[in-house]
Design a protein around this motif. Structure first.
Motif, PDB file in Angstrom:
ATOM      1  N   GLY A 188      30.527 -58.592 -28.857  1.00 37.79           N
ATOM      2  CA  GLY A 188      29.714 -57.315 -28.665  1.00 37.79           C
ATOM      3  C   GLY A 188      29.380 -56.850 -30.243  1.00 37.79           C
ATOM      4  N   LYS A 202      33.418 -50.968 -19.745  1.00 36.16           N
ATOM      5  CA  LYS A 202      32.367 -50.578 -20.938  1.00 36.16           C
ATOM      6  C   LYS A 202      31.255 -49.841 -20.157  1.00 36.16           C
ATOM      7  N   ALA A 230      28.195 -48.465 -24.940  1.00 34.19           N
ATOM      8  CA  ALA A 230      28.776 -49.845 -24.762  1.00 34.19           C
ATOM      9  C   ALA A 230      29.296 -50.192 -26.173  1.00 34.19           C
ATOM     10  N   ILE A 231      28.657 -49.828 -27.352  1.00 32.49           N
ATOM     11  CA  ILE A 231      29.057 -50.219 -28.551  1.00 32.49           C
ATOM     12  C   ILE A 231      30.423 -49.399 -28.866  1.00 32.49           C
ATOM     13  N   THR A 243      25.444 -52.783 -21.329  1.00 32.76           N
ATOM     14  CA  THR A 243      24.597 -51.120 -21.552  1.00 32.76           C
ATOM     15  C   THR A 243      23.786 -51.346 -20.164  1.00 32.76           C
ATOM     16  N   SER A 260      29.626 -46.264 -20.669  1.00 31.38           N
ATOM     17  CA  SER A 260      28.122 -46.264 -21.057  1.00 31.38           C
ATOM     18  C   SER A 260      27.216 -45.266 -20.189  1.00 31.38           C
ATOM     19  N   THR A 265      26.909 -56.994 -25.411  1.00 31.89           N
ATOM     20  CA  THR A 265      26.750 -55.284 -25.490  1.00 31.89           C
ATOM     21  C   THR A 265      25.519 -54.900 -24.376  1.00 31.89           C
ATOM     22  N   GLU A 274      33.411 -50.820 -27.000  1.00 35.98           N
ATOM     23  CA  GLU A 274      34.050 -52.067 -27.748  1.00 35.98           C
ATOM     24  C   GLU A 274      34.938 -51.582 -28.914  1.00 35.98           C
TER      25      GLU A 274
END
Lengths: 260, 304
Positions: free
Chosen positions: B255, B174, B243-244, B112, B178, B108, B247
């Protein structure tokens, strides 16, 4: 033989505001000779700062004409005719004093070696030798203002325009700086335009005192000072000094109605 | 010393409230388990307890309180359960293991940081354009604001699908989600920062005949630094959230977001909470790191 450095004739500047036009300057005529120390004095709103800003091409006049070194103010600026000192020192906190003084030199493209030599020279002129490596916050208000004068002197402009440079300082520091400014003026033979609202300051410094008054902003009196070039602070107690100060005060009173 | 005591008091209060909350949250599950194991609980039978208030059940079965902090799949895990899980999945596992939180955090974090770099770069570029061009100010700023009103959870799957269809996959989608979250605070902060020099400073440069580029490099950019750092701190936290979130809809296998998802599929609440804490710790470390860089930079610039 004298040469005219700044010549204004019939100069007018009207700001258009939502409350109607404001006549910041109206029919202003003035000649400043090379080497003069000219003070502009008057109550707020009389256009003294605006007049200085017109000389520096920071404001555009709406009528009449003004020349600086025989050119328009814009051309004079491109020829580095003047250095401008504001009421606040306006030093960059992220630059040392020396680097602050180098700011105009960098912008104007002076060589590195030339920059260093000039910084040394102007620091000496304003009595700040050895302070080049300090940051602005490490200096007192008076020293900061001296550094800002050094910055204005660094690129050898013939004219120094100062807009209430000592207005924010206390009187003791102010006296000291005024004395130093006179010495600097004698050494460099610059032409100085100096905006102030202090009568003693204007009389002490100037060879020519321009008294202005508001609504519309205009010149009400131009006083040629008979005081000698060499002026110790004690000169302020002499009858000549008091007489000029009196005339300035009369001029201010005539042009300004306090009943408003 | 006094402030340390105050901080610890607040921390202790939070932990105490947390433990207290575990009791009513978990009591029903605990009683069912205990009854199955042959214990005497009041009232008997899960059906009879279904409509009872949690506090009443706690009062009648006070012997079961300690068990509410030790369930295998609690509704609300107790602090020490989360702490143990965190310890076991970080320090006790090899970081290459699929069960290591450090491994998942790294997956992650890399997205990020990439997204943060893209977002910051984009944010600064937009801010420079907005400050120097009235047209950009009027045309870009409203869109930047609108972009932040769309819930990222709704937008993320679309971004991933669109990017996948043009062959972009892996870390980049991702990072883009982000970046989508982190560019905005940078734009707002930098616009404010680049406009922070007062009229006198601008006039001073005018008297030197400085070009707009010189004004930018020598005055506007340095003046904007305190604003930039404030924005970066918000931006990096948003980057991590982005980023989270990115996922979640992809069914990612690695992640912190994947850990959250897997945890919720299998009712592994302890795993969810430890992933949440890992994300929170990661965010505080990142923000703290930026704070240190900010202090050093501004101090060296004489602005702190």
């Amino acid at each position: 033989m004298t040469t005219t450095v700044i010549e204004a004739s019939g100069l007018e500047l009207t700001f258009q505001t939502s409350d109607g036009p404001v006549h910041a300057l109206k029919d202003v005529n003035l000649q400043i000779e090379k080497g003069d120390f000219v003070s502009f004095i008057g109550p707020s709103g009389c256009g003294k700062t605006t007049f200085l800003r017109v000389m520096a091409a920071l404001e555009q006049p709406t009528g009449g004409s003004i020349t600086v070194n025989g050119m328009t103010p814009e051309e004079a600026r491109k020829n580095r005719a003047y250095g401008y000192v504001f009421q606040a020192a306006g030093l960059y906190p992220w630059r040392t004093i020396a680097k602050n003084i180098k700011l105009p030199l960098e912008i104007m493209g002076y060589s590195r070696a030339d920059q260093d030599a000039r910084v040394e020279a102007v620091l000496k002129l304003v009595d700040l030798e050895g302070f080049g490596g300090k940051y602005p916050w490490q200096l007192s208000g008076g020293m900061q203002q001296r550094a800002s004068i050094a910055r204005a002197l660094a690129f050898d402009a013939d004219i120094l325009l100062m807009d209430e440079p000592f207005g924010a300082l206390d009187e003791i520091v102010r006296d000291h700086l005024n004395e130093q400014l006179l010495q600097l003026w004698a050494r460099t033979e610059k032409t100085i335009g100096f905006v102030t609202h202090s009568i003693p300051e204007a009389v002490y410094l100037s060879t020519k005192i321009v008294v202005m008054s508001p609504r519309p902003g205009r010149i009400t009196d131009v006083i040629e000072s008979p005081l000698p070039k060499e002026r110790p602070l004690e000169i302020r107690d002499t009858p000549e000094f008091i007489e000029i100060a009196h005339r300035v005060r009369e001029g201010l009173r005539a042009g300004h109605s306090y009943d408003e | 010393m006094k402030s340390v005591l105050a901080v610890l008091t607040v921390l202790a209060a939070i932990v105490a409230i947390w433990y207290a909350a575990c009791v009513p949250m978990n009591i029903k599950g605990v009683l069912t388990d205990l009854e199955r194991a042959g214990a005497q609980v009041v009232p008997e039978g899960a059906v009879a307890r279904r409509d009872r208030g949690a506090f009443g059940l706690v009062a009648k079965n006070s012997f079961a309180i300690s068990a509410t902090w030790a369930q295998e799949r609690p509704r609300l895990p107790a602090p020490h359960q989360v702490a143990v899980e965190l310890w076991q999945t970080t320090v006790m596992k090899k970081i290459t293991s699929k069960r290591s939180l450090v491994f998942h955090a790294w997956v992650t974090l890399s997205a990020t940081l990439m997204g943060f770099a893209i977002g910051t770069g984009l944010g600064i570029l937009l801010a420079v354009g907005i400050v120097h061009s009235r047209v950009m100010d009027m045309s870009v700023m409203p869109w930047a604001i609108v972009s932040q009103t769309i819930p990222i959870i709704a937008l993320a799957p679309m971004i991933i699908v669109v990017l996948y269809s043009i062959g972009v996959q892996g870390i980049l989608p991702k990072a883009i989600i982000s970046a989508y979250l982190s560019f905005f605070p940078v734009v707002v902060g930098m616009v404010k920062g680049l406009r922070s020099p007062d009229a006198m400073q601008i006039d001073l440069l005018k008297t030197y005949n400085a070009s707009p580029a010189q004004g930018f490099w020598k005055l506007r950019l340095p003046s904007s630094m305190p604003y930039l750092f404030a924005s970066l701190k918000i931006g990096i936290a948003s980057s991590l959230v982005g980023a989270i979130v990115a996922e979640l809809p992809t069914g990612a296998v690695a992640g912190l977001g994947a850990r959250l998802l897997a945890g919720s599929y299998y009712g592994q609440t302890i795993q969810i909470w430890s992933a949440l804490f890992a994300a929170a710790i990661l965010a505080s470390v990142l923000v703290g790191l930026l704070g240190v860089i900010q202090r050093i930079t501004l101090k060296r610039m004489g602005m702190a």
